[in-house]
Design a protein around this motif. Structure first.
Motif, mmCIF file in Angstrom:
data_model
loop_
_atom_site.group_PDB
_atom_site.id
_atom_site.type_symbol
_atom_site.label_atom_id
_atom_site.label_comp_id
_atom_site.label_asym_id
_atom_site.label_seq_id
_atom_site.Cartn_x
_atom_site.Cartn_y
_atom_site.Cartn_z
ATOM 1 N N SER A 1 -7.912 2.288 -5.229
ATOM 2 C CA SER A 1 -6.738 2.474 -4.370
ATOM 3 C C SER A 1 -6.472 1.215 -3.553
ATOM 4 N N ASN A 2 -5.254 1.114 -3.081
ATOM 5 C CA ASN A 2 -4.786 -0.049 -2.339
ATOM 6 C C ASN A 2 -4.378 0.433 -0.951
ATOM 7 N N GLN B 1 -1.938 6.701 -8.763
ATOM 8 C CA GLN B 1 -1.582 5.352 -8.323
ATOM 9 C C GLN B 1 -2.174 4.330 -9.278
ATOM 10 N N SER C 1 3.113 4.540 -7.570
ATOM 11 C CA SER C 1 2.436 5.801 -7.282
ATOM 12 C C SER C 1 3.421 6.952 -7.365
ATOM 13 N N GLY D 1 1.654 -9.158 -7.803
ATOM 14 C CA GLY D 1 1.072 -7.827 -7.840
ATOM 15 C C GLY D 1 2.150 -6.763 -7.927
ATOM 16 N N SER E 1 2.416 -2.391 -7.691
ATOM 17 C CA SER E 1 1.754 -1.103 -7.460
ATOM 18 C C SER E 1 2.781 0.012 -7.581
ATOM 19 N N TYR F 1 -6.710 -6.577 -1.376
ATOM 20 C CA TYR F 1 -6.062 -5.289 -1.152
ATOM 21 C C TYR F 1 -6.891 -4.123 -1.683
ATOM 22 N N VAL G 1 -2.425 -0.138 -9.690
ATOM 23 C CA VAL G 1 -2.201 -1.450 -9.080
ATOM 24 C C VAL G 1 -2.713 -2.517 -10.046
ATOM 25 N N ARG H 1 9.268 -2.795 -1.301
ATOM 26 C CA ARG H 1 8.928 -1.445 -1.734
ATOM 27 C C ARG H 1 10.182 -0.589 -1.880
ATOM 28 N N SER I 1 0.836 -1.197 0.000
ATOM 29 C CA SER I 1 0.000 0.000 0.000
ATOM 30 C C SER I 1 0.873 1.251 0.000
ATOM 31 N N HIS I 2 0.365 2.313 -0.609
ATOM 32 C CA HIS I 2 1.115 3.560 -0.696
ATOM 33 C C HIS I 2 0.312 4.689 -0.051
#
Length: 383
Positions: A157-158, A262, A248, A244, A246, A272, A264, A209, A140-141
C-alpha cells in the motif's frame, strides 16, 4: 464570549477537503467551542490508543509490520517477544473561521510515533480550493484503505503524508474531482562511501489525482513525477526524473460486504512504500557511476465483512516487489508479501478494540527467504 456545541448543531464547511483514513477520529467526537457571533469554531479532539504486540521474531518496528525487516536464511530464528505502547495516541485541533470570502479551515493533529516520541500527522490550512501544509499525499489513496491495527497498512500500500501546495476542482473531468499539487518528501537514497556526489531536492514532486464516487463504490487514479537531484564531484548538475501511477477502487459487495483494491507502479517512488522507505532504493548506482531507478510494484486486496452492526473483519493479501540488477547485492530486498486478518468491535460510543494476525514473507535477491508472524491488539477511546 464563547460557548460549547453538540455534534448535531456544529457548522461544517461543505467545501472542506475530506480525506478520512480508517480509524480516524469521527466527526461526531470531540469538544466543539464556538464564539457568540458564530464566526469561529474550535474542535478539540483526541484518542487514547493502547497497543499490544506479540512477535515470533525480533522485528524492530512495533507499530508497523515491514517485510523488509524479516531476517532471511539462517538468520530467521525464533525470538518471541512482547511489546506495549501508546505511540498511536492522538491529539488534534480544528478551527473553522467564517469570512466574507468563504470559510478558512485549519487542522493540526499529532501523535507520539516520531523518532523523538512526537510527530505531526496533519498541519494545514484550506481556503476554498487551495490547501497549504502537510496532509495525505495526492499519490496516496487513504479512502481505499481497510481498517488495520497495524499503523502502516497492507504490504504494497501507498500511505504517505507530505508537505504540499494543492489546488482542487470538484466534478471537472467526466464528473470526477481533480486535484493537482506540488509536494516534498525526503528522497530514499543511500550512496556508497566511495561516491562523493551530493544529493538534494531541487524541484518538488508533481502530483495529480482524479476520484469519483459511484452508487456501487468509488474509484481513484493518481500520478506523480518525482525529480531526484544531485551534483557530481566535478560540479555537474544531475537530474533523474521518475514516474508513478496508482489506482484504487472500493466496491460494495453482497450483503454486509465490501472489497478494496489498490495497485501502485513506478520508478523513484520507493519512499511511498512503508516496506521500502529508508532502504535507499529510489535509485542505485551501477559500477561506472551509472544511475538506475529500480521499478517497484505494490498490490493489495481486502474483503471486509460486517458480522453485526458493531463488529466487522478484514481479510487482506498484499505484495511488494522491486527490480534488481546483476550488480544488486545478494542480501538486497527483492519482494515480500503478507496476509492479514483482523476484527474490530465497537464496545461503546467512541470506544473500540481490534485484534489482528499478520503473517509475512521476504525474499532476497539471492532467493534466501524468511517469514514472520505477529499478533496485535489495540484498545482505544476517542473523546
Amino acid at each position: 464570549m464563547i460557548g460549547t456545541s453538540s455534534a448535531d448543531s456544529i457548522q461544517r464547511d461543505s467545501t472542506r477537503i475530506q480525506e478520512t483514513a480508517p480509524l480516524d477520529i469521527a466527526d461526531d467526537r470531540g469538544l466543539y467551542i464556538r464564539t457568540a457571533d458564530g464566526k469561529i469554531q474550535l474542535r478539540i479532539l483526541g484518542s487514547v490508543r493502547y497497543l499490544g504486540v506479540f512477535d515470533l521474531l525480533n522485528l524492530s518496528s512495533k507499530n508497523s509490520f515491514r517485510t523488509d525487516e524479516i531476517p532471511t536464511g539462517a538468520l530467521n530464528k525464533a525470538f518471541p517477544n512482547y511489546y506495549n505502547g501508546l505511540d498511536q495516541t492522538r491529539l488534534g485541533f480544528e478551527v473553522t473561521r467564517k469570512t466574507e470570502m468563504g470559510d478558512v479551515f485549519i487542522r493540526l493533529e499529532t501523535d507520539f510515533a516520531g523518532e523523538n516520541g512526537f510527530r505531526i500527522r496533519h498541519a494545514y490550512g484550506q481556503f476554498g480550493q487551495f490547501l497549504f501544509g502537510q496532509t495525505w499525499s495526492l499519490f496516496s489513496h487513504v479512502n481505499a484503505l481497510p481498517a488495520m491495527v497495524d499503523f502502516a497498512g497492507p504490504t504494497g500500500s501507498n500511505v504517505t503524508r507530505t508537505p504540499q501546495a494543492r489546488y482542487s476542482v470538484p466534478k471537472t473531468f467526466l464528473g470526477a474531482n481533480l486535484a493537482v499539487g506540488l509536494e516534498y518528501i525526503i528522497p530514499n537514497l543511500a550512496l556508497p562511501d566511495s561516491v562523493t556526489s551530493q544529493t538534494f531536492q531541487l524541484f518538488p514532486d508533481i502530483t495529480s489525482r482524479l476520484d469519483k464516487i459511484y452508487p456501487w463504490g468509488s474509484v481513484q487514479l493518481s500520478g506523480i513525477i518525482p525529480m531526484l537531484s544531485g551534483r557530481s564531484p566535478s560540479g555537474r548538475l544531475i537530474l533523474k526524473p521518475g514516474w508513478g501511477i496508482s489506482g484504487s477502487t472500493v466496491i460494495d459487495s453482497w450483503k454486509n460486504g465490501k472489497w478494496y483494491f489498490q495497485g501502485v507502479i513506478g520508478q523513484a517512488i520507493t519512499r511511498y512504500f512503508n516496506d521500502l522507505d529508508g532502504i535507499g532504493s529510489d535509485f542505485v548506482i551501477e559500477p561506472g557511476v551509472k544511475i538506475r531507478s529500480p521499478l517497484s510494484l505494490g498490490l493489495y486486496g481486502t474483503y471486509e465483512h460486517n458480522w453485526r452492526k458493531n463488529i466487522y473483519s478484514n481479510f487482506t493479501a498484499g505484495l511488494l516487489q522491486i527490480e534488481t540488477y546483476e550488480f544488486t547485492l545478494d542480501n538486497a530486498y527483492k519482494n515480500g508479501y503478507s496476509f492479514r486478518v483482523n476484527t474490530f468491535w465497537d464496545l461503546a460510543e467512541g470506544a473500540k478494540v481490534g485484534g489482528e494476525a499478520i503473517w509475512g514473507k521476504r525474499q532476497d535477491n539471492d532467493r534466501q527467504k524468511g517469514n514472520a508472524l505477529r499478533l496485535n491488539i489495540l484498545f482505544y477511546y476517542d473523546f
